[in-house]
Enzyme design. Structure first.
Site, PDB file in Angstrom:
ATOM      1  N   LYS A  47     152.133  67.093  87.276  1.00 42.57           N
ATOM      2  CA  LYS A  47     152.628  68.505  87.181  1.00 42.57           C
ATOM      3  C   LYS A  47     152.351  69.505  88.386  1.00 42.57           C
ATOM      4  CE  LYS A  47     152.750  69.035  81.695  1.00 42.57           C
ATOM      5  NZ  LYS A  47     151.952  70.203  81.348  1.00 42.57           N
ATOM      6  N   ALA A  64     140.380  74.927  78.167  1.00 46.30           N
ATOM      7  CA  ALA A  64     140.556  75.678  79.999  1.00 46.30           C
ATOM      8  C   ALA A  64     141.160  74.779  80.609  1.00 46.30           C
ATOM      9  CB  ALA A  64     139.112  76.065  80.725  1.00 46.30           C
TER      10      ALA A  64
HETATM   11  P1  NDP Z   1     143.694  68.543  79.194  1.00 42.63           P
HETATM   12  O1  NDP Z   1     142.762  67.720  79.185  1.00 42.63           O
HETATM   13  O2  NDP Z   1     143.952  69.691  80.326  1.00 42.63           O
HETATM   14  O3  NDP Z   1     142.375  69.899  78.373  1.00 42.63           O
HETATM   15  C1  NDP Z   1     141.996  69.661  77.784  1.00 42.63           C
HETATM   16  C2  NDP Z   1     141.271  71.262  76.544  1.00 42.63           C
HETATM   17  O4  NDP Z   1     140.889  70.692  75.641  1.00 42.63           O
HETATM   18  C3  NDP Z   1     139.397  71.096  77.452  1.00 42.63           C
HETATM   19  O5  NDP Z   1     139.156  71.982  77.450  1.00 42.63           O
HETATM   20  C4  NDP Z   1     138.553  70.256  76.903  1.00 42.63           C
HETATM   21  O6  NDP Z   1     137.438  70.252  77.386  1.00 42.63           O
HETATM   22  C5  NDP Z   1     138.953  70.660  75.430  1.00 42.63           C
HETATM   23  N1  NDP Z   1     138.593  69.609  74.292  1.00 42.63           N
HETATM   24  C6  NDP Z   1     139.296  68.364  74.054  1.00 42.63           C
HETATM   25  N2  NDP Z   1     138.140  67.735  73.365  1.00 42.63           N
HETATM   26  C7  NDP Z   1     137.690  68.530  73.410  1.00 42.63           C
HETATM   27  C8  NDP Z   1     136.241  69.005  72.084  1.00 42.63           C
HETATM   28  N3  NDP Z   1     136.498  66.904  71.528  1.00 42.63           N
HETATM   29  N4  NDP Z   1     135.439  69.746  72.458  1.00 42.63           N
HETATM   30  C9  NDP Z   1     135.536  70.772  72.701  1.00 42.63           C
HETATM   31  N5  NDP Z   1     136.538  70.664  73.663  1.00 42.63           N
HETATM   32  C10 NDP Z   1     137.366  69.557  73.603  1.00 42.63           C
HETATM   33  O7  NDP Z   1     144.867  69.043  78.318  1.00 42.63           O
HETATM   34  P2  NDP Z   1     145.960  70.213  78.140  1.00 42.63           P
HETATM   35  O8  NDP Z   1     144.930  71.433  78.230  1.00 42.63           O
HETATM   36  O9  NDP Z   1     146.794  69.410  78.957  1.00 42.63           O
HETATM   37  O10 NDP Z   1     146.643  69.760  76.425  1.00 42.63           O
HETATM   38  C11 NDP Z   1     146.050  70.172  75.469  1.00 42.63           C
HETATM   39  C12 NDP Z   1     146.157  70.342  74.099  1.00 42.63           C
HETATM   40  O11 NDP Z   1     147.885  70.998  73.936  1.00 42.63           O
HETATM   41  C13 NDP Z   1     146.425  68.565  74.093  1.00 42.63           C
HETATM   42  O12 NDP Z   1     146.734  68.391  72.654  1.00 42.63           O
HETATM   43  C14 NDP Z   1     148.042  69.015  73.944  1.00 42.63           C
HETATM   44  O13 NDP Z   1     149.257  68.101  73.512  1.00 42.63           O
HETATM   45  C15 NDP Z   1     149.030  70.441  73.509  1.00 42.63           C
HETATM   46  N6  NDP Z   1     149.964  70.837  74.129  1.00 42.63           N
HETATM   47  C16 NDP Z   1     150.747  71.630  73.698  1.00 42.63           C
HETATM   48  C17 NDP Z   1     151.948  72.274  74.522  1.00 42.63           C
HETATM   49  C18 NDP Z   1     153.304  73.138  73.236  1.00 42.63           C
HETATM   50  O14 NDP Z   1     154.000  73.308  73.312  1.00 42.63           O
HETATM   51  N7  NDP Z   1     152.733  72.735  71.640  1.00 42.63           N
HETATM   52  C19 NDP Z   1     151.948  72.219  75.628  1.00 42.63           C
HETATM   53  C20 NDP Z   1     151.425  71.385  76.406  1.00 42.63           C
HETATM   54  C21 NDP Z   1     150.177  71.166  75.850  1.00 42.63           C
HETATM   55  P3  NDP Z   1     136.253  69.832  79.163  1.00 42.63           P
HETATM   56  O15 NDP Z   1     136.763  71.068  79.456  1.00 42.63           O
HETATM   57  O16 NDP Z   1     135.060  70.265  78.306  1.00 42.63           O
HETATM   58  O17 NDP Z   1     136.276  68.715  78.713  1.00 42.63           O
END
Ligand code: NDP
Length: 284
Positions: A73, A133
């Site tokens: 990306k 985030a």
């Molecule tokens: P990233 O890995 O970039 O970010 C994940 C985020 O989730 C971070 O902010 C992370 O926090 C937080 N997180 C994960 N696990 C926990 C937890 N146990 N407790 C608290 N915070 C948590 O992933 P993406 O942003 O790319 O994707 C996130 C979700 O969005 C995915 O499940 C993906 O499938 C979904 N998605 C859906 C789309 C749609 O069209 N419906 C499009 C794109 C994504 P930290 O920074 O602290 O690690």
């Protein structure tokens, strides 16, 4: 593809790594078939080392565009001819569109979300709480900023990632943005209009719980989840029970596909056909 050379007019694709069986293929091809377009959407396994040649190859072969998912990306950007507004702000591209002889990078993650949201309300002047985030949160927050929200609170577990997003929203969009480092059940402040889960909590687990005081979800709030599988997350169920409008992640995924098809073909595809195909591909 070579089986139908006389009918094949255009190609779009998906450059990803390790995404075999990508359900997006079924959704996009269902739209092409439904609208009588002799187009194909093909999944292409591309390694990071081969990304540059793959993009040049797609351009040379006249692809109308392609999606790109992780890990491409951000790294795809130097291989493109330009960026759309929100992709430039967030520094990430998930959809490439051929415009004339140029390949332009767009980001449809946030646009898909916005399309779901604007079907329910006008985001201008609204106050937003977003959990997460990462890439999805960044795409949504930037698109909401461009659409004129008034303020945003980013609630994130890791302070550094949260601070990066808040800084981007303040510096590039002059948005009123603040960070709450997530620790314990978060209480949604009075006056919040939208609550968004943009974390991966809930993916493949309908009972996974967001650390949130559900009694602070009030009737009239719009509560959205990025999780598309399963679409009925615990947050979606809690929101509906408390009289909020619940927008599920499957809708966002379908809308993201719709925006892509609009970019590539110029038509407004049928959302019901695409959602049905996606649900089938996901076994829902
Ligand atoms: P990233 O890995 O970039 O970010 C994940 C985020 O989730 C971070 O902010 C992370 O926090 C937080 N997180 C994960 N696990 C926990 C937890 N146990 N407790 C608290 N915070 C948590 O992933 P993406 O942003 O790319 O994707 C996130 C979700 O969005 C995915 O499940 C993906 O499938 C979904 N998605 C859906 C789309 C749609 O069209 N419906 C499009 C794109 C994504 P930290 O920074 O602290 O690690």
């Amino acid at each position: 593809m070579s089986a139908q050379p006389n009918f094949l007019h255009e190609l779009v694709g998906s450059m990803s790594q390790g995404a075999a069986g990508n359900p997006t293929v079924a959704m996009i091809e269902a739209a092409f078939a439904h609208h009588g377009l002799h187009w194909r959407y093909v999944n292409m396994e591309v390694t990071p080392e081969d990304l540059g040649v793959a993009v040049r190859g797609a351009k040379a072969m006249g692809f109308r565009g392609f999606n790109c998912s992780l890990p491409h990306k951000v790294t795809v950007i130097p291989h493109l001819d330009g960026l759309g507004e929100s992709a430039a702000v967030m520094g990430a591209v998930n959809c490439v569109v051929r415009r004339g002889d140029k390949l332009i990078g767009e980001n449809t993650d946030g646009k898909g979300f916005l399309k779901s949201l604007t079907s329910a309300t006008d985001p201008r002047g609204k106050a937003v709480v977003i959990f997460g985030a990462g890439g999805a949160a960044r795409a949504i927050a930037v698109e909401l900023g461009l659409a004129g929200i008034r303020q945003i609170t980013v609630v994130n577990r890791s302070a550094s990632r949260g601070a990066d997003l808040v800084e981007l929203l303040r510096d590039k969009l002059q948005l009123q943005a603040k960070l709450i480092v997530w620790d314990g059940d978060y209480v949604i402040p009075e006056g919040t209009d939208f609550v968004i889960n943009a974390t991966s909590i809930g993916l493949y687990d309908a009972n996974a719980r967001l650390a949130l005081d559900v009694s602070s979800l009030k009737p009239g709030m719009i509560v959205a989840d990025v999780i598309g599988n399963p679409p009925q997350t615990r947050l979606m169920r809690d929101a509906a029970e408390r009289g909020c409008t619940a927008l599920d992640g499957l809708g966002m995924l379908v809308n993201q596909g719709i925006v892509g098809v609009q970019y590539w073909t110029g038509i407004e595809p049928d959302a019901t056909v695409m959602r049905r195909a996606l649900e089938q591909a996901l076994g829902l």
